[in-house]
Design a protein around this motif. Structure first.
Motif, mmCIF file in Angstrom:
data_model
loop_
_atom_site.group_PDB
_atom_site.id
_atom_site.type_symbol
_atom_site.label_atom_id
_atom_site.label_comp_id
_atom_site.label_asym_id
_atom_site.label_seq_id
_atom_site.Cartn_x
_atom_site.Cartn_y
_atom_site.Cartn_z
ATOM 1 N N PRO A 296 10.178 -19.183 -20.846
ATOM 2 C CA PRO A 296 9.982 -20.577 -21.275
ATOM 3 C C PRO A 296 11.034 -21.096 -22.251
ATOM 4 O O PRO A 296 11.211 -22.300 -22.380
ATOM 5 C CB PRO A 296 8.604 -20.536 -21.957
ATOM 6 N N THR A 297 11.718 -20.217 -22.974
ATOM 7 C CA THR A 297 12.651 -20.648 -24.015
ATOM 8 C C THR A 297 14.020 -20.002 -23.803
ATOM 9 O O THR A 297 14.174 -19.050 -23.035
ATOM 10 C CB THR A 297 12.133 -20.251 -25.401
ATOM 11 N N TYR A 298 15.006 -20.531 -24.531
ATOM 12 C CA TYR A 298 16.357 -19.961 -24.452
ATOM 13 C C TYR A 298 16.353 -18.495 -24.857
ATOM 14 O O TYR A 298 16.983 -17.658 -24.190
ATOM 15 C CB TYR A 298 17.305 -20.752 -25.361
ATOM 16 N N GLU A 299 15.635 -18.173 -25.929
ATOM 17 C CA GLU A 299 15.595 -16.791 -26.403
ATOM 18 C C GLU A 299 14.980 -15.866 -25.358
ATOM 19 O O GLU A 299 15.437 -14.742 -25.159
ATOM 20 C CB GLU A 299 14.812 -16.695 -27.714
ATOM 21 N N LEU B 229 26.794 -26.057 -24.296
ATOM 22 C CA LEU B 229 27.394 -25.307 -23.194
ATOM 23 C C LEU B 229 27.875 -23.938 -23.668
ATOM 24 O O LEU B 229 27.700 -22.931 -22.973
ATOM 25 C CB LEU B 229 28.562 -26.096 -22.598
ATOM 26 N N SER B 230 28.458 -23.888 -24.875
ATOM 27 C CA SER B 230 28.931 -22.604 -25.391
ATOM 28 C C SER B 230 27.776 -21.659 -25.687
ATOM 29 O O SER B 230 27.872 -20.444 -25.472
ATOM 30 C CB SER B 230 29.768 -22.820 -26.653
ATOM 31 N N THR B 231 26.654 -22.207 -26.153
ATOM 32 C CA THR B 231 25.472 -21.368 -26.401
ATOM 33 C C THR B 231 24.906 -20.850 -25.082
ATOM 34 O O THR B 231 24.513 -19.681 -24.973
ATOM 35 C CB THR B 231 24.395 -22.163 -27.161
ATOM 36 N N ALA B 232 24.867 -21.697 -24.076
ATOM 37 C CA ALA B 232 24.417 -21.248 -22.758
ATOM 38 C C ALA B 232 25.326 -20.151 -22.230
ATOM 39 O O ALA B 232 24.880 -19.239 -21.519
ATOM 40 C CB ALA B 232 24.377 -22.422 -21.787
ATOM 41 N N GLY B 233 26.609 -20.208 -22.567
ATOM 42 C CA GLY B 233 27.551 -19.178 -22.152
ATOM 43 C C GLY B 233 27.209 -17.803 -22.672
ATOM 44 O O GLY B 233 27.635 -16.791 -22.098
ATOM 45 N N ALA C 260 22.180 -25.318 -19.727
ATOM 46 C CA ALA C 260 22.291 -25.875 -21.085
ATOM 47 C C ALA C 260 21.405 -27.104 -21.251
ATOM 48 O O ALA C 260 20.713 -27.256 -22.276
ATOM 49 C CB ALA C 260 23.746 -26.216 -21.381
ATOM 50 N N ALA C 261 21.406 -27.985 -20.249
ATOM 51 C CA ALA C 261 20.593 -29.206 -20.337
ATOM 52 C C ALA C 261 19.104 -28.891 -20.345
ATOM 53 O O ALA C 261 18.335 -29.461 -21.127
ATOM 54 C CB ALA C 261 20.935 -30.138 -19.184
#
Length: 421
Positions: free
Chosen positions: A89-92, A37-41, A30-31
């Motif tokens: 490279p990105t969350y997506e 944290l919920s999005t990382a979940g 997440a960091a």
């Protein structure tokens, strides 16, 4: 056979590590990706989605391939998915890579279970499948804690680079030691899909979804439970994960041989024990020592049902078990996503970090109810004459060569005879 089972277990080890290690690294992920944290979940759910979709689709695509060839292809895709996670490279992009890594999960474990059962023979199917699935449990003793430690020390992406290396080692081992097992003659995709529709197969899959959701309602939030409720430091989380894996291993070692003698009773006992343990977990987690003991017991009773359910579904899809065996892992990953969702509901509602255990106990009770209903229905109305007592990995071959319709005249296997006692 020992080296072949070890090669399959190594693949299961890599799969178990990549599936669970992210739960211990969510704060770091997440960091780094600058999300909550919920999005990382959601990355946990993304992997589970890949398993749910990939298990039936990849297995269907590989129906006519020799089974060792299929295993090698599944491992190759798994390596690519984990390497994609390392460089995304990105969350997506990480989200997409987790779906990709999850696609071959159920297909590998399902086909691997069939190969293990084929090599062991009818009387020791559950034991052989349990031994292969020890890779998943040992992953939680060694792979997940070490991966969590490495990820905390060297960056979370390094954990998935290690997973990719282990998967390559498994690929080489499968190529070297697993015999080339051809797909059963006469079995076609239509027959595999038809086997999926048998009532007892569907009952078994529903049992896995509901019963196992109770485990993941707790395990998805094990890190905040240990730190916020039990009062442990974050450095203790890898130890807790190793204890959970120890329990998983003990449960698999015990229930495999039990299921070879008493298949359905082993499933009933595991689910009932799971419900009780989850109820007690909400109290035990209040203190570090009792929390760690409860984690071991939860791992044992929770994962003790895995191999028995896998063998039950193989039995009930006799003659065309490949997609059904893989779809069982889709069911377990629906439980993964569903359990995380159920546990999150309790936390979001302000019921505290112990609420997932109570909600999980309810899910385990539902799973037990479904298993009992399935057992009663099966006692008086088996799905087909061909299910009882054939070695599901070879029955289709034998029936096709003999020109029968699948009714079969083979003697019952120990596991199948015992489930009707």
């Amino acid at each position: 056979m020992p080296f072949a089972l070890l090669a399959l277990a190594l693949g299961a080890f890599a799969i178990g590590t990549t599936e669970f290690v992210i739960m211990g690294l969510l704060p770091e992920v997440a960091a780094d990706l600058d999300v909550s944290l919920s999005t990382a979940g959601h990355l946990i759910a993304a992997y589970a989605l890949g398993v749910v979709v990939g298990a039936p689709l990849l297995t269907a695509a590989a129906t006519r391939l020799p089974r060792r060839t299929a295993l090698l292809l599944f491992l190759g895709l798994f390596v690519l998915g984990n390497l994609a996670t390392v460089v995304a490279p990105t969350y997506e992009a990480v989200l997409a890579s987790r779906v990709l890594a999850g696609l071959p999960h159920g297909a590998f474990l399902g086909v691997g279970a069939l190969v293990a059962a084929h090599m062991a023979g009818p009387a020791r199917r559950a034991t052989a499948v349990a031994r292969m699935l020890l890779g998943l449990t040992v992953a939680n003793i060694v792979g997940v804690p070490v991966g969590t430690f490495v990820g905390q020390l060297m960056g979370w992406r390094s954990a998935f680079l290690v997973v990719a290396a282990i998967a390559v080692a498994s690929l080489v081992s499968v190529l070297a030691f697993v015999p080339e097992v051809p797909s059963p003659k006469g079995v076609r995709l239509r027959g595999e899909i038809a086997a999926m529709g048998r009532p007892q197969v569907l009952w078994g899959l529903l049992t896995a979804v509901l019963g196992f959701a109770g485990v993941f309602a707790v395990f998805s939030y094990i890190s905040p439970m240990m730190t916020e409720v039990a009062g442990m430091s974050p450095a203790g989380v890898p130890v807790v994960l190793a204890l959970f894996g120890t329990g998983m291993t003990l449960g698999s070692l015990v229930t495999g041989p039990l299921a070879d003698r008493w298949l359905r009773p082993t499933i009933y006992g595991s689910l009932a024990s799971l419900a009780v343990v989850l109820l007690l977990f909400s109290v035990a987690v209040q203190h570090p020592v009792s929390a760690m003991a409860a984690v071991v017991v939860l791992g044992a009773v929770g994962f003790g049902v895995t191999a028995p359910l896998q063998v039950l579904i193989i039995n009930k899809a006799s003659g065309a078990p490949t997609i059904a065996a893989a779809s069982n892992h889709s069911a377990f990953n629906l439980a993964n996503a569903g359990g995380a969702w159920i546990g999150g509901l309790g936390i979001s509602a302000g019921l505290g970090y112990t609420s997932p255990a109570l909600l999980g106990a309810g899910a385990a009770v539902l799973g037990l109810a479904v298993a009992l209903i399935a057992g009663v229905l099966d006692r008086g109305n088996p799905d087909s004459a061909g299910e009882a007592g054939t070695d599901s990995d070879t029955a289709g071959e034998i029936d096709a060569e003999a020109g029968t319709d699948g009714a079969g005249t083979l003697p019952e296997s120990a596991a199948e005879m015992s489930e009707h006692r």
